[in-house]
Design an enzyme around this catalytic site. Structure first.
Site, PDB file in Angstrom:
ATOM      1  N   CYS A 256       0.839  -1.193   0.000  1.00 32.73           N
ATOM      2  CA  CYS A 256       0.000   0.000   0.000  1.00 32.73           C
ATOM      3  C   CYS A 256       0.881   1.253   0.000  1.00 32.73           C
ATOM      4  CB  CYS A 256      -0.973  -0.051   1.174  1.00 32.73           C
ATOM      5  SG  CYS A 256      -2.416   1.026   0.962  1.00 32.73           S
TER       6      CYS A 256
ATOM      7  N   HIS B  20      -3.245  -5.846   1.000  1.00 24.63           N
ATOM      8  CA  HIS B  20      -2.566  -6.050   2.279  1.00 24.63           C
ATOM      9  C   HIS B  20      -2.472  -7.531   2.660  1.00 24.63           C
ATOM     10  CE1 HIS B  20      -2.423  -1.830   3.823  1.00 24.63           C
ATOM     11  NE2 HIS B  20      -3.432  -1.669   2.976  1.00 24.63           N
TER      12      HIS B  20
ATOM     13  N   GLU C  18      -0.596  -8.806   4.879  1.00 24.26           N
ATOM     14  CA  GLU C  18      -0.414  -8.900   6.333  1.00 24.26           C
ATOM     15  C   GLU C  18      -1.737  -8.868   7.090  1.00 24.26           C
ATOM     16  OE1 GLU C  18      -0.785  -4.504   5.726  1.00 24.26           O
ATOM     17  OE2 GLU C  18      -0.024  -6.219   4.599  1.00 24.26           O
TER      18      GLU C  18
END
Length: 227
Positions: free
Chosen positions: A86, A194, A196
């Site tokens: 991002c 994302h 994560e």
């Protein structure tokens, strides 16, 4: 393996990155403030999402001048894995480590939802644990995720197999549905979604964990098996 999560003023996904590495991958990880000039002790560098420096001027435009980014440049030249997610992707582009630019979403709105990605290249150090053309569910949260590059750059990305991920249904207008790319050397990955945030089934899915498992596998094969 030891990871560094670079923290800029305005980063807000650093905790998610830290959790993914420490709690899910089981590896050593440090938060590293943006003024750090030496990253030699780390095997991989992670640039998290957020709004570094408030996204003033352009997303990532100020962060590129941080002391830590000079060290990130050095780490990239050494072949260490660099992952920017991002805002981290935006910083990598602004720093010249990846080609292209990230613009305002086509609909001019901030978007926060889970999207489907297709794994275009599973031969990188970030995607080796996926199957080619595998479709995975990964969250997005961005207002400036519209990837753009000129025709010559797009041709080069395609010819060099540098497109790691594409959107199944393009949410932001990115050219050629691009969601993530690697550099020519293959050790720098930038992606808007994302991974994560998708490392634990309790959080809604774990299909992003393979990005980090791929990094670890590559490192072990290079530095442990051959030791």
């Amino acid at each position: 393996m030891k990871f560094a999560v670079i923290v800029f003023p305005g980063s807000n996904c650093d905790v998610d990155m830290f959790h993914a590495i420490k709690d899910e991958l089981g590896e050593e990880v440090d938060y590293v403030w943006h003024d750090r000039e030496n990253l030699d002790e780390y095997d991989a560098i992670l640039l998290p999402g957020g709004f570094s420096y408030g996204d003033y001027l352009r997303c990532g435009a100020i962060s590129r001048f941080a002391n830590a980014m000079k060290a990130v440049q050095k780490a990239a030249e050494q072949g260490k894995p660099i992952l920017g997610v991002c805002n981290g992707f935006q910083i990598l582009v602004e720093s010249g480590l990846l080609p292209g630019a990230l613009m305002r979403n086509e609909n001019l709105k901030f978007m926060c939802r889970t999207v489907q990605l297709r794994v275009e290249n599973n031969e990188t150090m970030f995607t080796s644990q996926y199957e080619k053309n595998e479709v995975i569910n990964i969250p997005i949260a961005h207002g400036e995720g519209n990837y753009y590059c000129d025709e010559a750059t797009l041709k080069q990305l395609e010819e060099n197999n540098q497109i790691a991920f594409r959107y199944v249904e393009n949410p932001n207008g990115s050219v050629s549905d691009i969601a993530g790319i690697v550099n020519e050397k293959g050790n720098v990955l930038g992606m808007m979604p994302h991974p994560e945030r998708a490392v634990d089934e309790l959080l809604g899915g774990a299909e992003g964990l393979k990005v980090f498992q791929s990094i670890l596998k590559q490192w072990r094969e290079t530095y442990v098996v051959n030791a």
